[in-house]
Design a protein around this motif. Structure first.
Motif, short mmCIF file in Angstrom:
data_model
loop_
_atom_site.label_atom_id
_atom_site.label_comp_id
_atom_site.label_asym_id
_atom_site.label_seq_id
_atom_site.Cartn_x
_atom_site.Cartn_y
_atom_site.Cartn_z
N ALA A 201 23.21 -4.57 -36.37
CA ALA A 201 22.02 -5.51 -35.44
C ALA A 201 20.75 -5.51 -36.60
CB ALA A 201 22.39 -4.08 -35.08
N ASP A 202 20.01 -6.42 -36.28
CA ASP A 202 18.77 -6.79 -36.24
C ASP A 202 17.89 -6.06 -35.52
OD1 ASP A 202 19.28 -8.69 -38.61
OD2 ASP A 202 20.64 -9.42 -37.12
N GLY A 203 18.29 -5.37 -34.94
CA GLY A 203 17.06 -4.81 -33.97
C GLY A 203 17.98 -3.61 -32.52
N VAL A 204 17.51 -2.87 -32.31
CA VAL A 204 18.20 -1.96 -31.04
C VAL A 204 17.32 -1.79 -29.89
CG1 VAL A 204 19.84 -0.91 -33.04
CG2 VAL A 204 17.58 -0.03 -31.94
N MET A 205 18.26 -1.48 -28.68
CA MET A 205 17.62 -1.69 -27.59
C MET A 205 17.63 -0.73 -27.09
SD MET A 205 17.05 -4.52 -24.34
CE MET A 205 16.65 -5.67 -24.78
N ILE A 206 16.77 0.50 -26.61
CA ILE A 206 17.40 1.67 -25.83
C ILE A 206 16.36 0.90 -24.67
CG2 ILE A 206 17.10 3.81 -25.60
CD1 ILE A 206 16.52 3.97 -28.86
N GLY A 207 17.49 2.03 -23.66
CA GLY A 207 16.87 2.09 -22.14
C GLY A 207 16.86 3.69 -21.51
N ARG A 208 17.81 4.12 -20.12
CA ARG A 208 18.18 5.37 -20.32
C ARG A 208 18.01 6.24 -21.54
NH1 ARG A 208 24.29 4.71 -18.28
NH2 ARG A 208 23.70 3.28 -20.36
N GLY A 209 18.43 6.47 -22.86
CA GLY A 209 17.75 6.95 -23.17
C GLY A 209 16.30 7.56 -24.07
N ALA A 210 15.29 6.70 -22.44
CA ALA A 210 13.79 6.39 -23.54
C ALA A 210 13.50 7.36 -22.02
CB ALA A 210 13.12 5.35 -24.00
N ILE A 211 14.49 7.36 -21.11
CA ILE A 211 13.49 7.82 -19.50
C ILE A 211 13.29 9.42 -19.87
CG2 ILE A 211 13.70 7.95 -17.42
CD1 ILE A 211 15.72 5.86 -17.31
N GLY A 212 12.00 9.86 -19.36
CA GLY A 212 12.02 11.12 -19.70
C GLY A 212 12.16 11.58 -21.20
N ASN A 213 11.63 10.72 -22.59
CA ASN A 213 12.48 11.03 -23.61
C ASN A 213 11.59 9.98 -24.83
OD1 ASN A 213 13.62 12.22 -26.02
ND2 ASN A 213 15.64 11.33 -25.79
N PRO A 214 10.67 9.70 -24.15
CA PRO A 214 10.10 9.05 -25.53
C PRO A 214 10.51 8.78 -26.81
CG PRO A 214 7.98 9.42 -24.43
CD PRO A 214 9.81 10.21 -23.14
N LEU A 215 9.83 10.17 -27.25
CA LEU A 215 9.88 10.18 -28.46
C LEU A 215 11.32 9.87 -29.24
CD1 LEU A 215 8.37 12.63 -30.87
CD2 LEU A 215 9.59 14.11 -30.47
N ILE A 216 12.24 9.36 -28.29
CA ILE A 216 13.37 8.85 -28.82
C ILE A 216 13.29 7.74 -30.02
CG2 ILE A 216 13.34 7.35 -26.99
CD1 ILE A 216 17.21 9.02 -28.99
N PHE A 217 12.63 7.10 -29.55
CA PHE A 217 11.13 5.73 -30.74
C PHE A 217 11.12 6.16 -32.08
CE2 PHE A 217 11.80 3.44 -26.13
CZ PHE A 217 12.44 2.92 -26.09
N HIS A 218 10.21 7.20 -31.66
CA HIS A 218 9.70 7.49 -33.02
C HIS A 218 11.05 8.59 -33.45
CE1 HIS A 218 6.87 10.05 -35.85
NE2 HIS A 218 7.88 10.97 -35.61
N ARG A 219 11.71 9.04 -32.96
CA ARG A 219 13.03 9.78 -34.34
C ARG A 219 13.89 8.86 -34.88
NH1 ARG A 219 16.02 12.86 -30.37
NH2 ARG A 219 17.21 14.44 -32.26
N CYS A 220 13.86 8.04 -33.83
CA CYS A 220 15.38 6.79 -34.64
C CYS A 220 14.18 5.84 -35.47
CB CYS A 220 15.40 5.59 -33.82
SG CYS A 220 16.49 6.21 -32.03
N LYS A 221 13.03 5.67 -35.88
CA LYS A 221 12.29 5.37 -36.43
C LYS A 221 12.08 6.19 -37.74
CE LYS A 221 10.11 2.06 -37.31
NZ LYS A 221 10.47 0.67 -36.18
N LYS A 222 12.09 7.21 -37.83
CA LYS A 222 11.64 8.10 -39.48
C LYS A 222 13.73 8.19 -39.64
CE LYS A 222 7.98 9.46 -39.54
NZ LYS A 222 7.03 9.39 -41.02
N TYR A 223 14.15 8.15 -39.13
CA TYR A 223 15.60 8.41 -38.93
C TYR A 223 16.40 7.53 -40.05
CZ TYR A 223 20.89 10.37 -40.04
OH TYR A 223 21.47 10.95 -39.91
N VAL A 224 16.13 5.67 -39.47
CA VAL A 224 16.50 4.97 -40.26
C VAL A 224 16.02 4.41 -41.10
CG1 VAL A 224 16.66 2.53 -39.30
CG2 VAL A 224 17.18 4.41 -37.28
N GLU A 225 14.31 4.30 -41.05
CA GLU A 225 13.55 4.25 -42.38
C GLU A 225 13.61 4.64 -43.82
OE1 GLU A 225 9.93 2.33 -41.47
OE2 GLU A 225 11.09 0.68 -39.94
N GLU A 226 13.30 6.42 -43.04
CA GLU A 226 13.31 7.20 -43.87
C GLU A 226 14.54 8.03 -43.89
OE1 GLU A 226 9.04 8.86 -43.83
OE2 GLU A 226 8.55 7.00 -42.38
N GLY A 227 15.02 8.40 -43.43
CA GLY A 227 16.44 8.98 -43.68
C GLY A 227 15.96 10.50 -43.12
N VAL A 228 14.53 10.80 -42.10
CA VAL A 228 14.05 11.81 -41.60
C VAL A 228 14.36 12.29 -40.77
CG1 VAL A 228 11.44 13.09 -41.25
CG2 VAL A 228 11.96 11.47 -43.40
#
Ligand SMILES: Cc1cc2nc3c(=O)[nH]c(=O)nc-3n(C[C@H](O)[C@H](O)[C@H](O)COP(=O)(O)O)c2cc1C
Length: 334
Positions: free
Chosen positions: A217-244
């Motif tokens: 994938a060149d990008g990922v799209m998150i729907g239900r996983g973000a409802i009530g859980n907006p931190l999911i984006f930050h967590r994904c970013k850190k994990y995907v880009e830095e392995g954190v």
């Protein structure tokens, strides 16, 4: 990946969701790391008839950029005119909905209904592409059903006619939201796809996001996983880009976002309407919490924003006190 003036690595998209991804929800997700936002879907017919509600759905603030406005319809003429009207509102891109599975939409040949008439879908794409200058994307599904997989045809049509990127919800129309999205399609689609491929469906953890990127994938799209859980984006970013690895949020953190989201909601919709519209979010914010049914009952019984906020503050300060609020104070909502 480039969208207009924006160059984004490992882009994380917030999925368009009717009645969910409005302005307040988009702001919350943006704050927590969503790279690209998309409006709820808006009817092309409503736009060309200048229905005020559709223009409200189209409005956004500059901090939401890059943002796309999604339109749906089955008339070439209305889709084209609505795209021109949308362009006047200067989003970063226009997204064509060719994936909505809901019966009342597909029965009119709209959304995933377009997958049954690829000639018309192509005409819509060509006409919109020739009528607007901003990027145009398409969001679609694997096909109508497992016997009618159209994704390779749609990819071909899209890239031959100047579509800038394509999002694929890895289910068929027949699947609706049932079962599990089939990520095994990612690498097969990627082989044929020369434009950026955004994938969607059941991406709920940083590991999920990383796996989708690994599969091509060149990008990922998150729907239900973000409802009530907006931190999911930050967590994904850190994990995907830095392995954190960032741990999932605890209840208190979730209630703090709920409070912020609630305040934005009230500002945007006004107190009376905002309180009612916000009720759908409580289950998501308090998911997994032992007193959820009590909390929900308390929150939906309140008619004034200050009363809702008092309960949310109480949960933040001393959650166990929720149990002490007597049942009698739980009013039945009107
Ligand atoms: C409540 C709800 C509303 C939705 N509305 C839209 C919409 O307006 N446009 C669209 O393209 N998809 C819509 N979808 C589909 C989502 O964008 C997404 O494709 C789907 O939820 C699968 O992704 P997920 O597993 O990350 O939720 C909606 C989904 C839900 C749950």
């Amino acid at each position: 990946m480039r969208i207009g003036n924006y160059q984004i690595s490992y882009p994380l998209f917030l999925a368009p969701m009717d009645d969910i991804t409005d302005h307040p929800f988009r702001l919350i997700c943006k704050e927590w790391g969503a790279d690209v936002l998309i409006s709820e879907f808006i009817s092309a017919e409503a736009i060309v008839r200048y229905v005020p509600q559709s223009f409200r759905k189209m409005s956004f603030d500059k901090e939401e950029r890059p943002i796309g406005i999604q339109i749906y319809g089955s008339s070439i003429d209305s889709m084209t005119k609505s795209a021109q009207i949308v362009q006047e509102h200067a989003p970063d891109f226009i997204d064509i909905n060719a994936g909505c599975w809901v019966k009342k939409i597909v029965s009119k040949g709209e959304g995933a209904g377009l997958l049954k008439d690829l000639i018309k879908l192509e005409k819509i794409i060509v006409s919109i592409r020739n009528s607007v200058s901003i990027p145009v994307s398409i969001k679609t599904r694997l096909g109508w059903d497992s016997n009618n997989i159209t994704i390779f045809n749609v990819v071909k049509i899209a890239q031959e006619n100047g579509i800038d990127f394509i999002t694929v919800h890895l289910r068929t129309r027949e699947d609706g939201l049932k079962g599990k999205a089939d990520w095994s399609w990612i690498s097969k689609i990627k082989e044929e796809c020369k434009i950026p491929l955004i994938v969607n469906g059941d991406i709920k953890t940083p590991e999920d996001a990383k796996e989708c990127f690994r599969l091509g994938a060149d990008g990922v799209m998150i729907g239900r996983g973000a409802i009530g859980n907006p931190l999911i984006f930050h967590r994904c970013k850190k994990y995907v880009e830095e392995g954190v690895t960032i741990p999932p949020p605890d209840l208190i953190e979730r209630v703090k976002w709920c409070l912020k989201h609630f305040e934005l909601h009230i500002q945007y919709y006004g107190e009376e309407k905002g309180i009612v519209l916000f009720r759908k979010f409580y289950n998501w914010y308090f998911c997994g919490y032992p007193y959820i049914s009590k909390i929900r009952k308390l929150l939906i019984s309140r008619r004034y924003a200050n009363e809702v906020k008092e309960i949310l503050y109480l949960i933040i300060e001393s959650p166990e006190k929720i149990q002490e609020i007597p049942h009698e104070s739980v009013e039945t909502p009107q």
